[in-house]
Design an enzyme around this catalytic site. Structure first.
Site, PDB file in Angstrom:
ATOM      1  N   SER A 136      -9.728  -3.130   3.958  1.00  0.00           N
ATOM      2  CA  SER A 136      -8.320  -3.515   3.815  1.00  0.00           C
ATOM      3  C   SER A 136      -7.561  -2.366   3.133  1.00  0.00           C
ATOM      4  CB  SER A 136      -8.281  -4.787   2.946  1.00  0.00           C
ATOM      5  OG  SER A 136      -7.058  -5.444   3.063  1.00  0.00           O
ATOM      6  N   PRO A 137      -6.288  -2.168   3.464  1.00  0.00           N
ATOM      7  CA  PRO A 137      -5.545  -1.049   2.854  1.00  0.00           C
ATOM      8  C   PRO A 137      -5.545  -1.140   1.326  1.00  0.00           C
ATOM      9  CG  PRO A 137      -4.291  -2.038   4.648  1.00  0.00           C
ATOM     10  CD  PRO A 137      -5.458  -2.938   4.404  1.00  0.00           C
ATOM     11  N   TYR A 153       7.236  -6.177  -0.022  1.00  0.00           N
ATOM     12  CA  TYR A 153       7.803  -4.861   0.258  1.00  0.00           C
ATOM     13  C   TYR A 153       8.928  -5.002   1.295  1.00  0.00           C
ATOM     14  CZ  TYR A 153       3.943  -3.404  -2.639  1.00  0.00           C
ATOM     15  OH  TYR A 153       3.095  -3.263  -3.710  1.00  0.00           O
TER      16      TYR A 153
HETATM   17  C1  LIG Z   1      -6.319  -1.433  -5.716  1.00  0.00           C
HETATM   18  C2  LIG Z   1      -5.663  -2.216  -4.627  1.00  0.00           C
HETATM   19  C3  LIG Z   1      -4.720  -1.598  -3.814  1.00  0.00           C
HETATM   20  C4  LIG Z   1      -4.132  -2.309  -2.754  1.00  0.00           C
HETATM   21  N1  LIG Z   1      -3.272  -1.659  -1.906  1.00  0.00           N
HETATM   22  C5  LIG Z   1      -2.806  -2.285  -0.794  1.00  0.00           C
HETATM   23  C6  LIG Z   1      -2.066  -1.577   0.185  1.00  0.00           C
HETATM   24  O1  LIG Z   1      -1.871  -0.358   0.108  1.00  0.00           O
HETATM   25  N2  LIG Z   1      -1.594  -2.277   1.245  1.00  0.00           N
HETATM   26  C7  LIG Z   1      -1.853  -3.620   1.408  1.00  0.00           C
HETATM   27  O2  LIG Z   1      -1.402  -4.210   2.383  1.00  0.00           O
HETATM   28  N3  LIG Z   1      -2.583  -4.304   0.502  1.00  0.00           N
HETATM   29  C8  LIG Z   1      -3.095  -3.661  -0.556  1.00  0.00           C
HETATM   30  N4  LIG Z   1      -3.906  -4.325  -1.439  1.00  0.00           N
HETATM   31  C9  LIG Z   1      -4.378  -5.676  -1.078  1.00  0.00           C
HETATM   32  C10 LIG Z   1      -5.737  -5.569  -0.366  1.00  0.00           C
HETATM   33  O3  LIG Z   1      -5.618  -4.882   0.870  1.00  0.00           O
HETATM   34  C11 LIG Z   1      -6.349  -6.952  -0.099  1.00  0.00           C
HETATM   35  O4  LIG Z   1      -5.529  -7.661   0.786  1.00  0.00           O
HETATM   36  C12 LIG Z   1      -6.546  -7.745  -1.387  1.00  0.00           C
HETATM   37  O5  LIG Z   1      -7.166  -6.946  -2.381  1.00  0.00           O
HETATM   38  C13 LIG Z   1      -7.374  -8.985  -1.149  1.00  0.00           C
HETATM   39  O6  LIG Z   1      -8.642  -8.653  -0.649  1.00  0.00           O
HETATM   40  P1  LIG Z   1      -9.960  -8.604  -1.613  1.00  0.00           P
HETATM   41  O7  LIG Z   1     -10.059  -9.930  -2.290  1.00  0.00           O
HETATM   42  O8  LIG Z   1     -11.105  -8.359  -0.656  1.00  0.00           O
HETATM   43  O9  LIG Z   1      -9.773  -7.473  -2.569  1.00  0.00           O
HETATM   44  C14 LIG Z   1      -4.468  -3.665  -2.519  1.00  0.00           C
HETATM   45  C15 LIG Z   1      -5.385  -4.280  -3.374  1.00  0.00           C
HETATM   46  C16 LIG Z   1      -6.000  -3.581  -4.402  1.00  0.00           C
HETATM   47  C17 LIG Z   1      -7.033  -4.270  -5.255  1.00  0.00           C
END
Ligand SMILES: Cc1cc2nc3c(=O)[nH]c(=O)nc-3n(C[C@H](O)[C@H](O)[C@H](O)COP(=O)(O)O)c2cc1C
Length: 387
Positions: free
Chosen positions: A26-27, A187
């Protein structure tokens, strides 16, 4: 590949691109670029996931304009030099057998903040870094100590539609094979969708159709320059909160419109419209509720959109366990599994998941440099350390 191959490790073909499996990085914003240019740190970071068996590797939110960055350290694609800097990263990811993907973004009224490790607060006159003018649908700040965004004029909106298309063109030059439009997390594009932040009464506000107009124009413009054989994703916040703002019914309608414009996958996140926790309130000061969090808490959104619109979906949010990921796919709740923090914790998650699901008994998915030694490691473990 047999019918017994776990779904998580079956390829998925999107247009002319075959993803080797359904595990997606994921981004993740890393706030570590200078002037929007990716560097060696981004190379080491992003390629590690490809080396770890992840099928689709997304860049961080990559700004289409300098003012669209969240922080001074965010990556961008508003210059050709930025595309050139991304090129070796995309190339290595492809060579490692994964598919390189870019997320195109504009942070809107949530731009111009400090890096999270220095507090993440909006930049101001006293900050070490220079703040910039933020933009949004309406002159509504994120919270009390946030700057008031400049409400975009229709010609400024048209310029930004062009900026998304120009960055998509540069993404192609950089070697990315999948592009995602970031329309989530409060955003810019999300702030136009949500009735909590969009109080316009022109063609880009008002009813749902008006609030969706900006995003749909971006989707059309990006699709027009993004080759037909390459997939296009869109990340949305499927709901603002459980009770107010943008709703799941709105997302169902949006997913249908995105699908009609050639978006192949809707990436289903949620929330973010009201900013970081300290600011989570609507404009009457009423606290904005968040969807309850927990393992797979956003999967129901991916499931609903997939079932009601036929569009492919990516589920994301606290998916950490291989069996959990496999069950989501087996139950037809999503087509792809997005993982963020668990992959930061363990960039080799996909290879370990393949082992856990019995998909890689011979360590064939590992790179050859590691694979032969991993076979030995398994043999040694099986013999109780005697071999
Ligand atoms: C350090 C960090 C940076 C993130 N940056 C982005 C981003 O650039 N774009 C985005 O759409 N979501 C961003 N997210 C959200 C993640 O892509 C993801 O949707 C979210 O962390 C939930 O997934 P997880 O529980 O597997 O971490 C970010 C999350 C974290 C923790």
């Amino acid at each position: 590949m047999t019918t017994e191959t776990p779904l998580l490790f079956q390829p998925l073909t999107l247009r002319a691109i075959s993803l080797p499996n359904r595990v997606v990085l994921s981004p993740l914003c890393m706030y570590s670029a200078r002037d929007g240019v990716a560097n060696d740190w981004h190379f080491a970071h992003l390629t590690s996931f490809a080396r770890g068996g992840t099928g689709l590797v997304f860049t961080e939110a990559t700004a289409v304009r300098p003012e669209g960055r969240i922080t001074h350290g965010c990556c961008g694609l508003w210059t050709d030099a930025q595309a050139e800097a991304y090129a070796p990263i995309a190339k290595f990811i492809s060579k490692a057998g994964a598919v390189p993907a870019v997320q195109l973004a504009h942070a809107g009224r949530k731009a111009s903040v400090a890096e999270p490790w220095t507090g993440g607060k909006p930049l101001g006159p006293q900050s070490a870094q220079t703040p910039w003018q933020t933009v949004g649908p309406s002159a509504l700040p994120v919270g009390d100590d946030w700057p008031t965004p400049h409400p975009l004029s229709t010609s400024e909106i048209a310029d930004l539609v062009d900026a998304f298309a120009a960055s998509a063109r540069r993404s192609l030059i950089a070697g990315f094979k999948v592009a995602e439009i970031h329309a989530a997390h409060g955003y810019l594009l999300h702030s136009f969708l949500s009735p909590l932040t969009n109080q316009r009464n022109d063609a880009y506000g008002g009813d749902r159709a008006g609030r969706m107009r900006f995003l749909l124009e971006v989707a059309e413009a990006v699709r027009a320059v993004w080759p037909q054989e390459l997939p296009l994703f869109c990340r949305i916040s499927a709901i603002d909160g459980p009770q107010e703002g943008w709703s799941i019914e709105d997302s169902v309608a949006l997913a249908g419109e995105l699908g009609a414009r050639g978006v192949d996958v809707v990436d289903c996140s949620s929330g973010g419209i009201a900013g970081p926790p300290a600011y989570r309130a609507d404009y009457s000061g009423k606290p904005l509720q968040r969807a309850p969090r927990g393992p797979g808490f956003q999967v129901p959104f991916a499931e609903r959109l997939r079932q009601e619109t036929g569009v492919k979906t990516m589920a994301v949010g606290v998916i950490t366990d291989p069996h959990q990921a496999e069950e989501i796919l087996a139950q037809g709740r999503a087509d792809l599994i997005g993982i963020g923090r668990e992959l930061m914790y363990n960039p080799f998650w996909a290879l370990h998941a393949a082992e856990a699901l019995g998909a890689d008994p011979d360590c064939a998915l590992w790179e050859k440099q590691y694979g032969w030694a991993m076979v030995r490691r398994s043999e040694i473990a099986a013999s109780g350390g005697k071999r």
